[in-house]
Motif scaffolding. Structure first.
Motif, PDB file in Angstrom:
ATOM      1  N   GLY A  97       0.826  -1.207   0.000  1.00 34.45           N
ATOM      2  CA  GLY A  97       0.000   0.000   0.000  1.00 34.45           C
ATOM      3  C   GLY A  97       0.861   1.258   0.000  1.00 34.45           C
ATOM      4  N   ALA A  98       1.915   1.251   0.792  1.00 32.65           N
ATOM      5  CA  ALA A  98       2.830   2.404   0.834  1.00 32.65           C
ATOM      6  C   ALA A  98       3.534   2.584  -0.511  1.00 32.65           C
ATOM      7  CB  ALA A  98       3.850   2.219   1.950  1.00 32.65           C
ATOM      8  N   ILE A  99       3.878   1.475  -1.142  1.00 35.48           N
ATOM      9  CA  ILE A  99       4.537   1.537  -2.446  1.00 35.48           C
ATOM     10  C   ILE A  99       3.583   2.123  -3.481  1.00 35.48           C
ATOM     11  CG2 ILE A  99       5.425   0.125  -4.340  1.00 35.48           C
ATOM     12  CD1 ILE A  99       6.454  -1.803  -2.054  1.00 35.48           C
TER      13      ILE A  99
ATOM     14  N   VAL B  49      11.269   6.919  -3.450  1.00 33.16           N
ATOM     15  CA  VAL B  49      11.416   5.890  -2.419  1.00 33.16           C
ATOM     16  C   VAL B  49      10.698   4.598  -2.837  1.00 33.16           C
ATOM     17  CG1 VAL B  49       9.411   6.457  -0.996  1.00 33.16           C
ATOM     18  CG2 VAL B  49      11.469   5.571   0.076  1.00 33.16           C
ATOM     19  N   ALA B  50       9.860   4.662  -3.864  1.00 33.78           N
ATOM     20  CA  ALA B  50       9.137   3.476  -4.331  1.00 33.78           C
ATOM     21  C   ALA B  50      10.086   2.356  -4.724  1.00 33.78           C
ATOM     22  CB  ALA B  50       8.227   3.831  -5.502  1.00 33.78           C
ATOM     23  N   GLY B  51      11.184   2.688  -5.365  1.00 33.95           N
ATOM     24  CA  GLY B  51      12.149   1.671  -5.784  1.00 33.95           C
ATOM     25  C   GLY B  51      12.736   0.889  -4.619  1.00 33.95           C
TER      26      GLY B  51
ATOM     27  N   LEU C 177      11.560   0.672  -1.602  1.00 33.84           N
ATOM     28  CA  LEU C 177      10.474  -0.032  -0.917  1.00 33.84           C
ATOM     29  C   LEU C 177      10.100  -1.307  -1.663  1.00 33.84           C
ATOM     30  CD1 LEU C 177       8.089   2.871   0.179  1.00 33.84           C
ATOM     31  CD2 LEU C 177       9.541   1.453   1.638  1.00 33.84           C
ATOM     32  N   LEU C 178      10.110  -1.252  -2.991  1.00 37.90           N
ATOM     33  CA  LEU C 178       9.820  -2.447  -3.776  1.00 37.90           C
ATOM     34  C   LEU C 178      10.886  -3.517  -3.575  1.00 37.90           C
ATOM     35  CD1 LEU C 178       8.365  -0.982  -7.050  1.00 37.90           C
ATOM     36  CD2 LEU C 178       7.414  -2.891  -5.775  1.00 37.90           C
ATOM     37  N   ALA C 179      12.138  -3.098  -3.510  1.00 29.67           N
ATOM     38  CA  ALA C 179      13.216  -4.064  -3.267  1.00 29.67           C
ATOM     39  C   ALA C 179      13.036  -4.728  -1.904  1.00 29.67           C
ATOM     40  CB  ALA C 179      14.569  -3.364  -3.352  1.00 29.67           C
ATOM     41  N   GLN C 180      12.658  -3.952  -0.925  1.00 34.56           N
ATOM     42  CA  GLN C 180      12.416  -4.489   0.419  1.00 34.56           C
ATOM     43  C   GLN C 180      11.220  -5.445   0.417  1.00 34.56           C
ATOM     44  OE1 GLN C 180      11.416  -1.498   3.346  1.00 34.56           O
ATOM     45  NE2 GLN C 180      12.517  -2.621   4.932  1.00 34.56           N
ATOM     46  N   ALA C 181      10.158  -5.095  -0.291  1.00 32.84           N
ATOM     47  CA  ALA C 181       8.983  -5.962  -0.375  1.00 32.84           C
ATOM     48  C   ALA C 181       9.315  -7.252  -1.118  1.00 32.84           C
ATOM     49  CB  ALA C 181       7.844  -5.229  -1.069  1.00 32.84           C
TER      50      ALA C 181
ATOM     51  N   ALA D 203      10.832  -0.847 -11.607  1.00 33.12           N
ATOM     52  CA  ALA D 203      11.162   0.398 -10.905  1.00 33.12           C
ATOM     53  C   ALA D 203      12.628   0.781 -11.081  1.00 33.12           C
ATOM     54  CB  ALA D 203      10.832   0.276  -9.423  1.00 33.12           C
ATOM     55  N   ARG D 204      13.465  -0.198 -11.389  1.00 24.01           N
ATOM     56  CA  ARG D 204      14.880   0.096 -11.621  1.00 24.01           C
ATOM     57  C   ARG D 204      15.142   0.579 -13.043  1.00 24.01           C
ATOM     58  NH1 ARG D 204      15.291  -4.651  -8.498  1.00 24.01           N
ATOM     59  NH2 ARG D 204      15.584  -5.936 -10.360  1.00 24.01           N
ATOM     60  N   SER D 205      14.095   0.606 -13.866  1.00 18.70           N
ATOM     61  CA  SER D 205      14.243   1.035 -15.258  1.00 18.70           C
ATOM     62  C   SER D 205      14.660   2.496 -15.322  1.00 18.70           C
ATOM     63  CB  SER D 205      12.915   0.887 -16.012  1.00 18.70           C
ATOM     64  OG  SER D 205      12.483  -0.429 -15.993  1.00 18.70           O
ATOM     65  N   ALA D 206      15.468   2.793 -16.310  1.00 24.38           N
ATOM     66  CA  ALA D 206      15.891   4.180 -16.513  1.00 24.38           C
ATOM     67  C   ALA D 206      14.670   5.010 -16.901  1.00 24.38           C
ATOM     68  CB  ALA D 206      16.943   4.242 -17.606  1.00 24.38           C
ATOM     69  N   GLY D 207      14.545   6.168 -16.330  1.00 20.94           N
ATOM     70  CA  GLY D 207      13.453   7.064 -16.659  1.00 20.94           C
ATOM     71  C   GLY D 207      12.108   6.655 -16.104  1.00 20.94           C
ATOM     72  N   PHE D 208      12.110   5.826 -15.081  1.00 14.92           N
ATOM     73  CA  PHE D 208      10.877   5.303 -14.506  1.00 14.92           C
ATOM     74  C   PHE D 208       9.941   6.414 -14.035  1.00 14.92           C
ATOM     75  CE2 PHE D 208       8.511   3.549 -10.827  1.00 14.92           C
ATOM     76  CZ  PHE D 208       7.888   2.473 -11.445  1.00 14.92           C
TER      77      PHE D 208
END
Length: 93
Positions: free
Chosen positions: A14-16, A26-28, A30-34, A54-59
């Motif tokens: 939900g936070a992501i 911070v989404a990136g 947080l996604l790695a942590q999830a 989320a790690r994509s360039a220009g996300f």
């Protein structure tokens, strides 16, 4: 999945999702942590795919590919959260 793990993961997703809506970088992380928290569970592929996107360039850009990438990431997070909730509701441990 234990209920406590499920609750933690659903809250993180939900936070992501909100971070994605706000275009907060911070989404990136947080996604790695999830993705680490989801290891071994049925939703792991969805969350690891979202983290890779989320790690994509220009996300966080404004161009159509970046917008589409964020929307797909958001949909993967929402689907994963719903799957975790359903698992708990139908009798997960």
């Amino acid at each position: 999945m234990r209920r406590t793990d499920a609750l933690r993961l659903v809250a993180a997703l939900g936070a992501i999702e909100m971070a994605l809506v706000r275009r907060d970088e911070v989404a990136g992380p947080l996604l790695a942590q999830a993705a680490r928290a989801a290891r071994g569970y049925q939703v792991e592929p969805w969350i690891t795919t979202a983290a890779a996107l989320a790690r994509s360039a220009g996300f966080f850009g404004d161009d159509p590919p970046a917008v589409a990438c964020r929307k797909v990431t958001q949909a993967l997070c929402r689907a994963a959260a719903q799957a975790v909730q359903a698992d708990v509701l139908v009798g997960g441990s």
